[in-house]
Design a protein around this motif. Structure first.
Motif, PDB file in Angstrom:
ATOM      1  N   ALA A  96       0.698  -1.230  -0.084  1.00 37.96           N
ATOM      2  CA  ALA A  96      -0.115  -0.075   0.050  1.00 37.96           C
ATOM      3  C   ALA A  96       0.806   1.164  -0.117  1.00 37.96           C
ATOM      4  O   ALA A  96       0.276   2.288  -0.088  1.00 37.96           O
ATOM      5  CB  ALA A  96      -0.970  -0.066   1.198  1.00 37.96           C
ATOM      6  N   ASP A  97       2.070   1.128   0.368  1.00 36.39           N
ATOM      7  CA  ASP A  97       2.952   2.424   0.225  1.00 36.39           C
ATOM      8  C   ASP A  97       2.985   3.243  -1.299  1.00 36.39           C
ATOM      9  O   ASP A  97       2.873   2.295  -2.157  1.00 36.39           O
ATOM     10  CB  ASP A  97       4.532   2.007   0.500  1.00 36.39           C
ATOM     11  N   TRP A  98       3.124   4.248  -1.266  1.00 38.95           N
ATOM     12  CA  TRP A  98       2.921   4.948  -2.429  1.00 38.95           C
ATOM     13  C   TRP A  98       4.046   6.169  -2.299  1.00 38.95           C
ATOM     14  O   TRP A  98       3.695   7.008  -1.583  1.00 38.95           O
ATOM     15  CB  TRP A  98       1.431   5.498  -2.986  1.00 38.95           C
ATOM     16  N   PRO A  99       4.981   6.396  -3.076  1.00 36.14           N
ATOM     17  CA  PRO A  99       5.224   5.383  -4.400  1.00 36.14           C
ATOM     18  C   PRO A  99       5.799   4.161  -3.784  1.00 36.14           C
ATOM     19  O   PRO A  99       6.297   4.169  -2.713  1.00 36.14           O
ATOM     20  CB  PRO A  99       6.234   6.231  -5.263  1.00 36.14           C
ATOM     21  N   ASN A 100       5.746   2.959  -4.590  1.00 35.50           N
ATOM     22  CA  ASN A 100       6.187   1.775  -3.978  1.00 35.50           C
ATOM     23  C   ASN A 100       7.305   1.139  -5.237  1.00 35.50           C
ATOM     24  O   ASN A 100       6.721   0.909  -6.419  1.00 35.50           O
ATOM     25  CB  ASN A 100       4.756   0.816  -4.357  1.00 35.50           C
ATOM     26  N   THR A 101       8.436   1.001  -4.553  1.00 36.44           N
ATOM     27  CA  THR A 101       9.634   0.301  -5.363  1.00 36.44           C
ATOM     28  C   THR A 101       9.279  -0.908  -5.917  1.00 36.44           C
ATOM     29  O   THR A 101       9.467  -1.047  -6.975  1.00 36.44           O
ATOM     30  CB  THR A 101      10.620   0.530  -4.445  1.00 36.44           C
ATOM     31  N   TRP A 102       8.614  -1.653  -5.287  1.00 37.11           N
ATOM     32  CA  TRP A 102       8.375  -3.135  -5.497  1.00 37.11           C
ATOM     33  C   TRP A 102       7.335  -3.146  -6.841  1.00 37.11           C
ATOM     34  O   TRP A 102       7.684  -3.814  -7.657  1.00 37.11           O
ATOM     35  CB  TRP A 102       7.801  -4.001  -4.450  1.00 37.11           C
ATOM     36  N   LEU A 103       6.343  -2.338  -6.588  1.00 36.41           N
ATOM     37  CA  LEU A 103       5.059  -2.327  -7.553  1.00 36.41           C
ATOM     38  C   LEU A 103       5.930  -1.712  -8.923  1.00 36.41           C
ATOM     39  O   LEU A 103       5.650  -2.064  -9.787  1.00 36.41           O
ATOM     40  CB  LEU A 103       4.094  -1.628  -7.355  1.00 36.41           C
ATOM     41  N   GLN A 104       6.722  -0.730  -8.591  1.00 33.42           N
ATOM     42  CA  GLN A 104       7.289  -0.111  -9.935  1.00 33.42           C
ATOM     43  C   GLN A 104       8.249  -0.987 -10.729  1.00 33.42           C
ATOM     44  O   GLN A 104       8.401  -0.779 -11.892  1.00 33.42           O
ATOM     45  CB  GLN A 104       8.284   0.962  -9.402  1.00 33.42           C
ATOM     46  N   ASP A 105       8.693  -1.873 -10.017  1.00 33.72           N
ATOM     47  CA  ASP A 105       9.464  -3.008 -10.875  1.00 33.72           C
ATOM     48  C   ASP A 105       8.724  -3.926 -11.908  1.00 33.72           C
ATOM     49  O   ASP A 105       9.142  -4.351 -12.698  1.00 33.72           O
ATOM     50  CB  ASP A 105      10.340  -4.119  -9.786  1.00 33.72           C
ATOM     51  N   LEU A 106       7.275  -3.832 -11.518  1.00 34.93           N
ATOM     52  CA  LEU A 106       6.513  -4.265 -12.783  1.00 34.93           C
ATOM     53  C   LEU A 106       6.196  -3.529 -13.831  1.00 34.93           C
ATOM     54  O   LEU A 106       5.844  -4.116 -15.044  1.00 34.93           O
ATOM     55  CB  LEU A 106       5.155  -4.640 -12.070  1.00 34.93           C
ATOM     56  N   SER A 107       6.653  -2.415 -13.667  1.00 32.70           N
ATOM     57  CA  SER A 107       5.990  -1.501 -14.811  1.00 32.70           C
ATOM     58  C   SER A 107       7.078  -1.598 -15.964  1.00 32.70           C
ATOM     59  O   SER A 107       7.969  -2.106 -15.938  1.00 32.70           O
ATOM     60  CB  SER A 107       6.433   0.396 -14.212  1.00 32.70           C
ATOM     61  N   ASP A 108       6.428  -1.198 -17.158  1.00 31.23           N
ATOM     62  CA  ASP A 108       7.298  -1.050 -18.428  1.00 31.23           C
ATOM     63  C   ASP A 108       7.357  -2.574 -18.941  1.00 31.23           C
ATOM     64  O   ASP A 108       8.305  -2.741 -19.874  1.00 31.23           O
ATOM     65  CB  ASP A 108       8.582  -0.521 -18.312  1.00 31.23           C
ATOM     66  N   LYS A 109       6.685  -3.560 -18.708  1.00 34.84           N
ATOM     67  CA  LYS A 109       6.523  -4.850 -19.026  1.00 34.84           C
ATOM     68  C   LYS A 109       5.553  -5.235 -19.847  1.00 34.84           C
ATOM     69  O   LYS A 109       4.507  -4.434 -19.589  1.00 34.84           O
ATOM     70  CB  LYS A 109       6.672  -5.935 -17.955  1.00 34.84           C
ATOM     71  N   SER A 110       5.643  -6.089 -20.897  1.00 32.80           N
ATOM     72  CA  SER A 110       4.467  -6.560 -21.629  1.00 32.80           C
ATOM     73  C   SER A 110       4.582  -8.081 -21.750  1.00 32.80           C
ATOM     74  O   SER A 110       5.559  -8.561 -21.556  1.00 32.80           O
ATOM     75  CB  SER A 110       4.408  -5.716 -22.771  1.00 32.80           C
ATOM     76  N   ARG A 111       3.290  -8.589 -22.573  1.00 36.52           N
ATOM     77  CA  ARG A 111       3.472 -10.176 -22.711  1.00 36.52           C
ATOM     78  C   ARG A 111       4.452 -10.309 -23.833  1.00 36.52           C
ATOM     79  O   ARG A 111       4.805 -11.496 -24.100  1.00 36.52           O
ATOM     80  CB  ARG A 111       2.037 -10.610 -23.104  1.00 36.52           C
ATOM     81  N   THR A 112       4.703  -9.347 -24.683  1.00 31.63           N
ATOM     82  CA  THR A 112       5.302  -9.534 -25.710  1.00 31.63           C
ATOM     83  C   THR A 112       7.037  -9.783 -25.758  1.00 31.63           C
ATOM     84  O   THR A 112       7.543 -10.312 -26.277  1.00 31.63           O
ATOM     85  CB  THR A 112       5.396  -8.376 -26.922  1.00 31.63           C
ATOM     86  N   GLU A 113       7.392  -8.932 -24.422  1.00 30.34           N
ATOM     87  CA  GLU A 113       8.801  -9.249 -24.162  1.00 30.34           C
ATOM     88  C   GLU A 113       9.161 -10.192 -22.930  1.00 30.34           C
ATOM     89  O   GLU A 113      10.172 -10.331 -22.843  1.00 30.34           O
ATOM     90  CB  GLU A 113       9.376  -7.809 -23.678  1.00 30.34           C
ATOM     91  N   LEU A 114       8.067 -10.480 -22.247  1.00 31.44           N
ATOM     92  CA  LEU A 114       8.139 -11.326 -21.018  1.00 31.44           C
ATOM     93  C   LEU A 114       7.098 -12.402 -21.301  1.00 31.44           C
ATOM     94  O   LEU A 114       5.990 -12.187 -21.154  1.00 31.44           O
ATOM     95  CB  LEU A 114       7.964 -10.458 -19.765  1.00 31.44           C
ATOM     96  N   ALA A 115       7.516 -13.611 -21.401  1.00 29.80           N
ATOM     97  CA  ALA A 115       6.412 -14.881 -21.490  1.00 29.80           C
ATOM     98  C   ALA A 115       5.687 -15.054 -20.409  1.00 29.80           C
ATOM     99  O   ALA A 115       5.964 -14.538 -19.291  1.00 29.80           O
ATOM    100  CB  ALA A 115       7.463 -16.099 -21.846  1.00 29.80           C
TER     101      ALA A 115
END
Length: 203
Positions: A133-152
């Protein structure tokens, strides 16, 4: 003064008091509603850069109420657009964490890339899973900028589950739930891209 007169005066004063209270509430209701909309807007739209859209996404919700996915449920969604062209979709998702339901806001751009994830509600263990629930959140930011085309699809898991992501220390179940819900949202987007993005406006 007679008892009947006293009672009449009390009734009149009570009626007047109730009337004034109702009038005050009625006259302030629009301001309270406007303030709440502003809070909701800031809370739900701060995943998007302010200059990335020019519509009012929250005023045009997508028909996704209680759409059940593999690991989560979509509660609703919103489309952000600029110059009449969809630029992002916000999906409000609910999943089950360690201590109860977790509600997430998942922002995906028009190309299917994850803009970001934000926790809206949670009841996880303080000092452990509740850190989502922390915001901003470093752990959640690690998910950003990913897609299914670059990550299976297999990569959308914790490293301990042979995936690509670290977990929040001491919060395996919470971390797994968030990653699974985010993966669900990306898969849903890919399968319903045209419906979610809609047609460009010609107005």
């Amino acid at each position: 003064m007679s008892r009947a007169s006293n009672i009449a005066i009390l009734v009149l004063l009570a009626t007047l008091g109730i009337g004034l209270t109702w009038l005050a509430q009625y006259s302030s209701a629009p301001r309270i509603a406007a303030d709440q909309r502003l809070i909701d807007t800031r809370n739900l739209l701060d995943l998007l850069a302010a200059d990335s859209y020019d519509n009012q996404p929250l005023e045009q919700p997508l028909p996704l109420e209680n759409t059940k996915l593999e690991n989560s449920t979509l509660l609703t969604g919103y489309r952000a657009s600029k110059a009449g062209k969809a630029c992002a979709v916000l999906l409000r998702s609910k999943t089950l964490g360690y201590a109860g339901a977790i509600e997430l806001l998942i922002a995906i751009d028009a190309n299917g890339r994850l803009i970001g994830v934000k926790t809206l509600k949670q009841s996880e263990t303080p000092g452990l899973g509740a850190r989502i629930a922390d915001w901003p959140n470093t752990w959640l930011q690690d998910l950003s900028d990913k897609s299914r085309t670059e990550l299976a699809d297999a990569g959308w898991a914790l490293k301990k589950d042979q995936g690509q992501f670290d977990q929040i220390a001491g919060a395996t179940i919470t971390s797994r739930a968030v990653i699974n819900a985010t993966h669900d949202a990306l898969r849903y987007f890919d399968g319903h891209r045209q419906a979610l993005l809609g047609s460009p406006s010609h107005e």
